[in-house]
Write a protein that holds these residues in place. Structure first.
Motif, PDB file in Angstrom:
ATOM      1  N   UNK A   1      -2.739  -3.554  -2.793  1.00 50.36           N
ATOM      2  CA  UNK A   1      -2.600  -3.633  -1.334  1.00 50.36           C
ATOM      3  C   UNK A   1      -3.020  -2.308  -0.700  1.00 50.36           C
ATOM      4  N   UNK A   2      -2.616  -1.196  -1.297  1.00 49.73           N
ATOM      5  CA  UNK A   2      -3.019   0.116  -0.778  1.00 49.73           C
ATOM      6  C   UNK A   2      -4.533   0.272  -0.844  1.00 49.73           C
ATOM      7  N   UNK A   3      -5.137  -0.196  -1.935  1.00 47.69           N
ATOM      8  CA  UNK A   3      -6.597  -0.149  -2.057  1.00 47.69           C
ATOM      9  C   UNK A   3      -7.260  -0.948  -0.940  1.00 47.69           C
ATOM     10  N   UNK A   4      -6.749  -2.146  -0.673  1.00 54.77           N
ATOM     11  CA  UNK A   4      -7.324  -2.988   0.376  1.00 54.77           C
ATOM     12  C   UNK A   4      -7.154  -2.348   1.749  1.00 54.77           C
ATOM     13  N   UNK A   5      -5.985  -1.819   2.027  1.00 52.09           N
ATOM     14  CA  UNK A   5      -5.722  -1.197   3.331  1.00 52.09           C
ATOM     15  C   UNK A   5      -6.624   0.017   3.543  1.00 52.09           C
ATOM     16  N   UNK A   6      -6.749   0.857   2.524  1.00 50.08           N
ATOM     17  CA  UNK A   6      -7.584   2.051   2.652  1.00 50.08           C
ATOM     18  C   UNK A   6      -9.049   1.669   2.799  1.00 50.08           C
ATOM     19  N   UNK A   7      -9.486   0.636   2.107  1.00 49.88           N
ATOM     20  CA  UNK A   7     -10.873   0.197   2.255  1.00 49.88           C
ATOM     21  C   UNK A   7     -11.149  -0.362   3.648  1.00 49.88           C
ATOM     22  N   UNK A   8     -10.213  -1.116   4.193  1.00 47.43           N
ATOM     23  CA  UNK A   8     -10.378  -1.616   5.562  1.00 47.43           C
ATOM     24  C   UNK A   8     -10.424  -0.452   6.539  1.00 47.43           C
ATOM     25  N   UNK A   9      -9.569   0.536   6.332  1.00 47.26           N
ATOM     26  CA  UNK A   9      -9.595   1.735   7.179  1.00 47.26           C
ATOM     27  C   UNK A   9     -10.947   2.435   7.086  1.00 47.26           C
ATOM     28  N   UNK A  10     -11.469   2.574   5.861  1.00 47.67           N
ATOM     29  CA  UNK A  10     -12.752   3.259   5.669  1.00 47.67           C
ATOM     30  C   UNK A  10     -13.909   2.469   6.300  1.00 47.67           C
TER      31      UNK A  10
END
Length: 118
Positions: free
Chosen positions: A31-40
């Motif tokens: 989930x953290x990976x997905x959130x950070x990728x969406x942010x990026x």
């Protein structure tokens, strides 16, 4: 501490709890990976770039956020190992969970560092 404590591997309920713990930690890292990728992806700094890891903040965030969750999860598993060992309960399953999370963290860091270098 007595010397008659041995490694006992056959505790099914402890295995279930440790496995659920690992699944939850890996899920939180995903989930953290997905959130950070969406942010990026949604940053103005990388809007004209062909990749969403266009600068150092994006690369560091994608590398560090899931790794930190896996690290904390591994430390938590090792703390649980120590607590169970001190109580004279079956602890090897939790130790295995901690090592699995540490190895997964190391592999993720290696892969993300390699992809950020490209």
């Amino acid at each position: 501490m007595t010397d008659d404590v041995e490694k006992r591997w056959g505790d099914e309920s402890s295995y279930r709890r440790a496995a659920l713990y690992v699944v939850c930690v890996v899920g939180a890292a995903a989930v953290a990976f997905a959130v950070v990728n969406v942010w990026a992806l949604n940053r103005d700094a990388c809007a004209a770039s062909h990749t969403h890891l266009c600068d150092t903040p994006a690369q560091v965030a994608v590398s560090v956020a899931p790794s930190l969750i896996l690290l904390l999860g591994g430390i938590g598993a090792f703390i649980r190992t120590y607590q169970r060992w001190r109580a004279g309960l079956r602890w090897p399953t939790w130790q295995g969970a901690g090592w699995f999370l540490f190895i997964l963290m190391t592999a993720y860091l290696a892969i993300s560092a390699g992809s950020a270098a490209n």
